[in-house]
Design an enzyme around this catalytic site. Structure first.
Site, PDB file in Angstrom:
ATOM      1  N   ASN A  82       1.418  -2.519   5.487  1.00 28.68           N
ATOM      2  CA  ASN A  82       0.711  -1.099   5.686  1.00 28.68           C
ATOM      3  C   ASN A  82      -0.520  -1.102   4.986  1.00 28.68           C
ATOM      4  OD1 ASN A  82       0.813   1.853   5.940  1.00 28.68           O
ATOM      5  ND2 ASN A  82       0.630   1.636   3.943  1.00 28.68           N
ATOM      6  N   LYS A 107      -6.761  -4.995  13.675  1.00 26.79           N
ATOM      7  CA  LYS A 107      -5.531  -4.092  14.005  1.00 26.79           C
ATOM      8  C   LYS A 107      -4.985  -4.776  15.261  1.00 26.79           C
ATOM      9  CE  LYS A 107      -5.172  -1.278  10.639  1.00 26.79           C
ATOM     10  NZ  LYS A 107      -4.070  -1.264   9.729  1.00 26.79           N
ATOM     11  N   GLY A 139       0.807  -1.055   0.124  1.00 30.22           N
ATOM     12  CA  GLY A 139      -0.001   0.157  -0.093  1.00 30.22           C
ATOM     13  C   GLY A 139       0.882   1.406  -0.059  1.00 30.22           C
ATOM     14  N   ILE A 177      -3.717  10.467  11.479  1.00 33.38           N
ATOM     15  CA  ILE A 177      -2.784  10.855  10.733  1.00 33.38           C
ATOM     16  C   ILE A 177      -3.369  11.395   9.428  1.00 33.38           C
ATOM     17  CG2 ILE A 177      -0.455  10.599   9.614  1.00 33.38           C
ATOM     18  CD1 ILE A 177      -0.380   9.842  12.489  1.00 33.38           C
ATOM     19  N   TYR A 202     -12.113  -3.132  11.777  1.00 31.77           N
ATOM     20  CA  TYR A 202     -11.158  -2.555  11.807  1.00 31.77           C
ATOM     21  C   TYR A 202     -10.191  -2.763  13.053  1.00 31.77           C
ATOM     22  CZ  TYR A 202      -7.695   1.131  10.919  1.00 31.77           C
ATOM     23  OH  TYR A 202      -6.564   2.227  10.561  1.00 31.77           O
ATOM     24  N   VAL A 203     -11.096  -2.527  14.255  1.00 32.20           N
ATOM     25  CA  VAL A 203     -10.362  -2.572  15.391  1.00 32.20           C
ATOM     26  C   VAL A 203      -9.725  -3.891  15.974  1.00 32.20           C
ATOM     27  CG1 VAL A 203     -10.669  -2.488  18.044  1.00 32.20           C
ATOM     28  CG2 VAL A 203     -11.536  -0.804  16.519  1.00 32.20           C
ATOM     29  N   ALA A 204     -10.740  -5.002  15.301  1.00 32.84           N
ATOM     30  CA  ALA A 204     -10.390  -6.577  15.521  1.00 32.84           C
ATOM     31  C   ALA A 204      -8.915  -6.810  14.774  1.00 32.84           C
ATOM     32  CB  ALA A 204     -11.496  -7.444  15.200  1.00 32.84           C
ATOM     33  N   SER A 220       1.202   3.379  -2.576  1.00 32.37           N
ATOM     34  CA  SER A 220       0.963   4.199  -3.890  1.00 32.37           C
ATOM     35  C   SER A 220       0.491   5.686  -3.083  1.00 32.37           C
ATOM     36  CB  SER A 220      -0.293   3.652  -4.500  1.00 32.37           C
ATOM     37  OG  SER A 220      -1.281   3.240  -3.751  1.00 32.37           O
ATOM     38  N   ARG A 221      -0.012   5.654  -2.025  1.00 32.34           N
ATOM     39  CA  ARG A 221      -0.530   6.999  -1.335  1.00 32.34           C
ATOM     40  C   ARG A 221      -0.374   6.596   0.042  1.00 32.34           C
ATOM     41  NH1 ARG A 221      -5.890   6.159  -0.534  1.00 32.34           N
ATOM     42  NH2 ARG A 221      -6.419   4.264  -1.459  1.00 32.34           N
ATOM     43  N   SER A 254      -2.836   0.257  14.414  1.00 32.27           N
ATOM     44  CA  SER A 254      -3.456   1.500  14.729  1.00 32.27           C
ATOM     45  C   SER A 254      -3.830   1.782  16.414  1.00 32.27           C
ATOM     46  CB  SER A 254      -4.736   1.595  13.990  1.00 32.27           C
ATOM     47  OG  SER A 254      -5.619   2.676  14.646  1.00 32.27           O
TER      48      SER A 254
HETATM   49  P1  NAP Z   1      -4.854   5.260   2.610  1.00 33.72           P
HETATM   50  O1  NAP Z   1      -4.468   6.663   2.283  1.00 33.72           O
HETATM   51  O2  NAP Z   1      -6.404   5.135   2.391  1.00 33.72           O
HETATM   52  O3  NAP Z   1      -4.061   4.152   1.520  1.00 33.72           O
HETATM   53  C1  NAP Z   1      -4.231   3.059   1.922  1.00 33.72           C
HETATM   54  C2  NAP Z   1      -3.199   2.055   0.981  1.00 33.72           C
HETATM   55  O4  NAP Z   1      -3.389   0.707   0.844  1.00 33.72           O
HETATM   56  C3  NAP Z   1      -3.067   2.581  -0.494  1.00 33.72           C
HETATM   57  O5  NAP Z   1      -1.842   2.586  -1.104  1.00 33.72           O
HETATM   58  C4  NAP Z   1      -4.046   1.589  -1.291  1.00 33.72           C
HETATM   59  O6  NAP Z   1      -3.738   1.192  -2.685  1.00 33.72           O
HETATM   60  C5  NAP Z   1      -3.794   0.169  -0.385  1.00 33.72           C
HETATM   61  N1  NAP Z   1      -4.728  -0.740  -0.307  1.00 33.72           N
HETATM   62  C6  NAP Z   1      -5.798  -0.646   0.201  1.00 33.72           C
HETATM   63  N2  NAP Z   1      -6.719  -1.563  -0.248  1.00 33.72           N
HETATM   64  C7  NAP Z   1      -5.923  -2.499  -0.961  1.00 33.72           C
HETATM   65  C8  NAP Z   1      -6.159  -3.758  -1.317  1.00 33.72           C
HETATM   66  N3  NAP Z   1      -7.532  -4.345  -1.402  1.00 33.72           N
HETATM   67  N4  NAP Z   1      -5.108  -4.400  -2.117  1.00 33.72           N
HETATM   68  C9  NAP Z   1      -4.046  -3.726  -2.263  1.00 33.72           C
HETATM   69  N5  NAP Z   1      -3.792  -2.473  -1.712  1.00 33.72           N
HETATM   70  C10 NAP Z   1      -4.815  -1.839  -1.015  1.00 33.72           C
HETATM   71  O7  NAP Z   1      -4.409   4.947   3.878  1.00 33.72           O
HETATM   72  P2  NAP Z   1      -3.304   5.334   5.054  1.00 33.72           P
HETATM   73  O8  NAP Z   1      -4.110   6.464   5.695  1.00 33.72           O
HETATM   74  O9  NAP Z   1      -2.185   5.812   4.385  1.00 33.72           O
HETATM   75  O10 NAP Z   1      -3.355   4.197   5.852  1.00 33.72           O
HETATM   76  C11 NAP Z   1      -2.046   3.081   5.828  1.00 33.72           C
HETATM   77  C12 NAP Z   1      -1.986   2.229   6.815  1.00 33.72           C
HETATM   78  O11 NAP Z   1      -1.982   3.083   8.246  1.00 33.72           O
HETATM   79  C13 NAP Z   1      -3.290   1.408   6.988  1.00 33.72           C
HETATM   80  O12 NAP Z   1      -3.208   0.014   7.459  1.00 33.72           O
HETATM   81  C14 NAP Z   1      -3.997   2.161   8.110  1.00 33.72           C
HETATM   82  O13 NAP Z   1      -5.025   1.404   8.713  1.00 33.72           O
HETATM   83  C15 NAP Z   1      -3.087   2.490   9.011  1.00 33.72           C
HETATM   84  N6  NAP Z   1      -3.531   3.716  10.010  1.00 33.72           N
HETATM   85  C16 NAP Z   1      -3.679   4.984   9.124  1.00 33.72           C
HETATM   86  C17 NAP Z   1      -3.932   5.755  10.171  1.00 33.72           C
HETATM   87  C18 NAP Z   1      -4.515   7.220   9.719  1.00 33.72           C
HETATM   88  O14 NAP Z   1      -4.867   8.158  10.520  1.00 33.72           O
HETATM   89  N7  NAP Z   1      -4.328   7.640   8.335  1.00 33.72           N
HETATM   90  C19 NAP Z   1      -4.159   5.724  11.546  1.00 33.72           C
HETATM   91  C20 NAP Z   1      -3.893   4.431  12.043  1.00 33.72           C
HETATM   92  C21 NAP Z   1      -3.572   3.502  11.234  1.00 33.72           C
HETATM   93  P3  NAP Z   1      -4.389   1.795  -3.869  1.00 33.72           P
HETATM   94  O15 NAP Z   1      -4.820   2.840  -3.574  1.00 33.72           O
HETATM   95  O16 NAP Z   1      -3.473   1.618  -4.915  1.00 33.72           O
HETATM   96  O17 NAP Z   1      -5.613   0.879  -4.108  1.00 33.72           O
END
Ligand code: NAP
Length: 253
Positions: free
Chosen positions: A95, A164, A17, A193, A160-162, A19-20, A147
């Site tokens: 991730n 993590k 993950g 974040i 989601y909680v389960a 890409s973003r 998380s």
């Molecule tokens: P995001 O901006 O939504 O990005 C999610 C990433 O995961 C993207 O690169 C996406 O790829 C990839 N992804 C999602 N579903 C996928 C699938 N079915 N197959 C392959 N790739 C998939 O999320 P983020 O905020 O950066 O979060 C990244 C991680 O941090 C996650 O595990 C999230 O639970 C954790 N997290 C985030 C926060 C927060 O506040 N943002 C807080 C706690 C934990 P594509 O776009 O190419 O599909």
């Protein structure tokens, strides 16, 4: 800045993950530290290619890999593909993650399964494939992105909680199982974040969360990536089985 002497072959890191969002920042942090990087995407191939281009500016090799991780077997295959391409894998960052929020009584089986499969089971199948390789190398780092809600719970996010909380358990189990092989396994537990994931939250939910954060702001992806970079570095060799919070003080451990 690199902690690897230039005469040594470069270490390889895969960030799922990337890409973003947070994953993108992690991949770029690792590239800046001198790792060759495998950039993984689910749907956004073009964005992943841009991340790879930015990573290459650090003088490392970056390759893009696509795999839909709602099917957990794809995660193991992804790891094998990365190892076949680069010839090694030193760091796996699990991730990629999704949310499908709703109250538990309204949560459909498919919402539960999609989140558990993507966030937890894929991390397991990726780790299993990576561990087979890392055991032979007698070294390796696995970093699971959990998380803060996996520690404190959160209404509307039972799936989601389960997932993590499960990642945190997986981290501790694998750390004990493979520590003797020179492999460390840690979890990072981000708070709120700035990313596409949190941008999707309703404004009143964002305000409510902000009220509980001692540092009174949301974090930046780079602030999580810095911890991932440290855990991947030689300096973190004696750290394993830990859950490191990057949450502005939201949940004191
Ligand atoms: P995001 O901006 O939504 O990005 C999610 C990433 O995961 C993207 O690169 C996406 O790829 C990839 N992804 C999602 N579903 C996928 C699938 N079915 N197959 C392959 N790739 C998939 O999320 P983020 O905020 O950066 O979060 C990244 C991680 O941090 C996650 O595990 C999230 O639970 C954790 N997290 C985030 C926060 C927060 O506040 N943002 C807080 C706690 C934990 P594509 O776009 O190419 O599909």
């Amino acid at each position: 800045m690199t902690d690897q002497p230039s005469t040594q072959p470069r270490k390889v890191a895969l960030v799922t993950g990337s890409s973003r969002g947070l994953g993108r920042a992690m991949a770029l942090q690792l590239a800046a530290a001198g790792f060759d990087v495998a950039i993984h995407y689910g749907r956004n191939a073009a964005e992943a290619e841009k991340v790879a281009e930015t990573a290459r500016a650090h003088g490392v090799t970056a390759q893009v890999f696509g795999a839909d991780l709602t099917t957990p077997a794809h995660a193991g295959a992804l790891v094998e593909q990365v190892i076949a391409t680069f010839g090694r894998l030193d760091v796996l960052v699990n991730n990629a993650g999704i949310t499908r929020d709703t109250l538990a009584i309204r949560m459909k089986d498919e919402d539960w399964n999609a989140v558990l499969d993507t966030n937890l089971t894929s991390a397991f199948t990726a780790s299993r494939a990576a561990l087979k390789h890392m055991m032979r190398a007698r070294s390796g780092r696995i970093i699971n992105i959990a998380s803060v809600v996996g520690l404190m719970g959160n209404p509307g996010q039972a799936n989601y909680v389960a997932s993590k909380a499960g990642l945190i358990g997986l981290t501790k189990a694998l750390a004990k199982e493979y520590g003797g092989r020179g492999i460390t396994v840690n979890a990072v537990a981000p708070g709120f974040i700035e990313s596409d994931m949190t941008a999707a939250l309703p404004e009143d939910t964002r305000k409510a969360y902000l009220g509980g954060i001692p540092l009174a702001r949301f974090g930046q992806p780079e602030e999580v990536a810095a911890v991932v970079g440290f855990l991947a570095s030689d300096a973190a060799a004696y750290i394993t089985a830990q859950v490191i919070g990057v949450d502005g003080g939201l949940y004191p451990h």
